[in-house]
Write a protein that holds these residues in place. Structure first.
Motif, short mmCIF file in Angstrom:
data_model
loop_
_atom_site.label_atom_id
_atom_site.label_comp_id
_atom_site.label_asym_id
_atom_site.label_seq_id
_atom_site.Cartn_x
_atom_site.Cartn_y
_atom_site.Cartn_z
N THR A 106 -7.75 -4.93 9.11
CA THR A 106 -7.02 -6.01 8.43
C THR A 106 -6.16 -5.46 7.30
O THR A 106 -5.01 -5.87 7.13
N VAL A 107 -6.70 -4.50 6.55
CA VAL A 107 -5.95 -3.92 5.44
C VAL A 107 -4.72 -3.16 5.94
O VAL A 107 -3.62 -3.29 5.38
N TRP A 126 -6.99 4.26 4.83
CA TRP A 126 -7.50 3.08 5.53
C TRP A 126 -7.37 3.24 7.04
O TRP A 126 -8.24 2.81 7.80
N SER A 145 -10.96 -2.53 7.54
CA SER A 145 -9.88 -1.55 7.45
C SER A 145 -8.71 -1.92 8.35
O SER A 145 -7.54 -1.72 7.98
N LEU A 204 0.83 -1.19 0.00
CA LEU A 204 0.00 0.00 0.00
C LEU A 204 0.87 1.25 0.00
O LEU A 204 1.91 1.31 0.64
#
Length: 380
Positions: A164-165, A10, A162, A2
């Motif tokens: 987890t991301v 996020w 979010s 990311l």
């Protein structure tokens, strides 16, 4: 990987969905814990009783006798529902109200199905379990409170996704289950928060989504009443309400014959929100683990006792009926209830640790915090 801007977005979602919903979700987890064992606690505290053992007695009295006995106890009121409990087949339950359209019951009785004897009157709107249920269900504010808690469930789902991301890619650099006890207290609780969050992720999503569906029960049933039920009773729309009811016992027998292989869950008497002014509506459940949670409505003419119509419930009502027992772990007996309770306790730890981490937070950019976390995970 990311980008920094994606991480910030996020993280913003995770932070604010968590902050807004955490206290309410903590309340739901705490109140939901005893509700998992609702029936067991009611029996232990005397709010509910079991029918006496009568060895060798297999006969059943007519449901009409049960209904007459209930009416004799409260002649000024009307019978609104008769119910059966699969776990207590030796009992009939009768709900009464001042009028068929009354929003609240005036009495709820238990009768012995074998002898017709009165067994118990359930105290209404009293006791510890009633308080916990109302707090969990609508916070004593009716439909607005129910819908508000449903919104909190949506925030929970957003927080889980979010979280987890944001943390997933970095936590992969640490051995699964790592809790760094040798570092700061805050870092230790961060590891524990992330570990338990991942461990309970699927359960939290399941309970959160089913909880959101359950909060829509009143709108869902309202749509069914205005569409399917209205279609089934359309030709009776302009006819006067039934004055003299046919046999309730015969209505149940007619429903059993109409939908073979089922049993009665409950039957709504004419005039209630689950029937019409002209019909009994018997709701039948199946014999398999799945169909036992689903219902099939059977309309019986309340003046003649004749079968009128029966049709499968639409998908959105089925989703509600499946979600209700799944939300409280009421599918696999006591083993699943205990598992649900353990996961609930872990969820309380996750939510409580999230509050602690927010209180102890440092004003360090998220990229720097996660970068340090990644570096530590990669260190030998």
């Amino acid at each position: 990987m990311l980008s920094s801007s994606a991480i910030r977005r996020w993280y913003w979602v995770h932070k604010w969905t968590s902050l807004v919903s955490t206290l309410f979700l903590l309340m739901l987890c705490i109140t939901g814990l005893p509700l998992i064992f609702y029936h067991e606690i009611d029996h232990a505290t005397g709010y509910s009783v079991e029918p006496p053992e009568l060895p060798g007695v297999t006969s059943r009295v007519s449901l009409d006798e049960i209904v007459s006995a209930a009416r004799a106890k409260r002649p000024q009121d009307v019978v609104t529902f008769v119910l059966r409990d699969p776990d207590e087949p030796e009992a009939w339950f009768v709900s009464m109200a001042e009028t068929p359209q009354s929003p609240d019951s005036s009495a709820f009785y238990m009768f012995d199905a074998r002898t017709g004897d009165f067994l118990h009157e359930y105290p209404l709107n009293q006791g510890f379990m009633n308080f916990m249920f109302r707090l969990h269900y609508d916070m004593f504010t009716g439909l607005p409170g129910t819908l508000f808690l449903g919104f909190m469930g949506l925030l929970l789902a957003a927080s889980l996704v979010s979280g987890t991301v944001v943390y997933g890619p970095f936590m992969r650099k640490l051995p699964f289950g790592t809790v760094r006890h040798g570092r700061s207290s805050r870092l230790k609780w961060l590891d524990l928060h992330n570990l338990l969050g991942i461990a309970t992720l699927i359960w939290l999503l399941t309970v959160g989504v089913t909880g959101v569906i359950n909060t829509l029960a009143i709108p869902i049933l309202g749509v069914w009443q205005q569409t399917e039920m209205s279609e089934m009773t359309a030709k009776y729309k302009n006819e006067p309400a039934v004055q003299h009811l046919s046999s309730a016992d015969d209505a149940v027998k007619k429903a059993l014959a109409t939908v073979p292989g089922t049993e009665l869950s409950f039957m709504a008497f004419p005039g209630t929100n689950f029937s019409s002014p002209h019909h009994y509506v018997a709701f039948m459940y199946g014999a398999t683990p799945l169909t036992s949670k689903l219902l099939t409505p059977v309309l019986i003419d309340a003046s003649t006792g004749e079968f009128i119509d029966s049709r499968s419930l639409p998908w959105y009502v089925k989703a509600l009926l499946v979600s209700q027992p799944l939300h409280f772990g009421d599918y696999g007996g006591m083993v699943l209830k205990i598992l649900w309770a353990l996961l609930d306790v872990l969820a309380i730890v996750v939510l409580g640790s999230g509050v602690y981490l927010w209180i102890k937070k440092r004003n360090v950019p998220i990229e720097a915090r996660l970068g340090a976390l990644a570096a530590e995970g990669a260190a030998p």
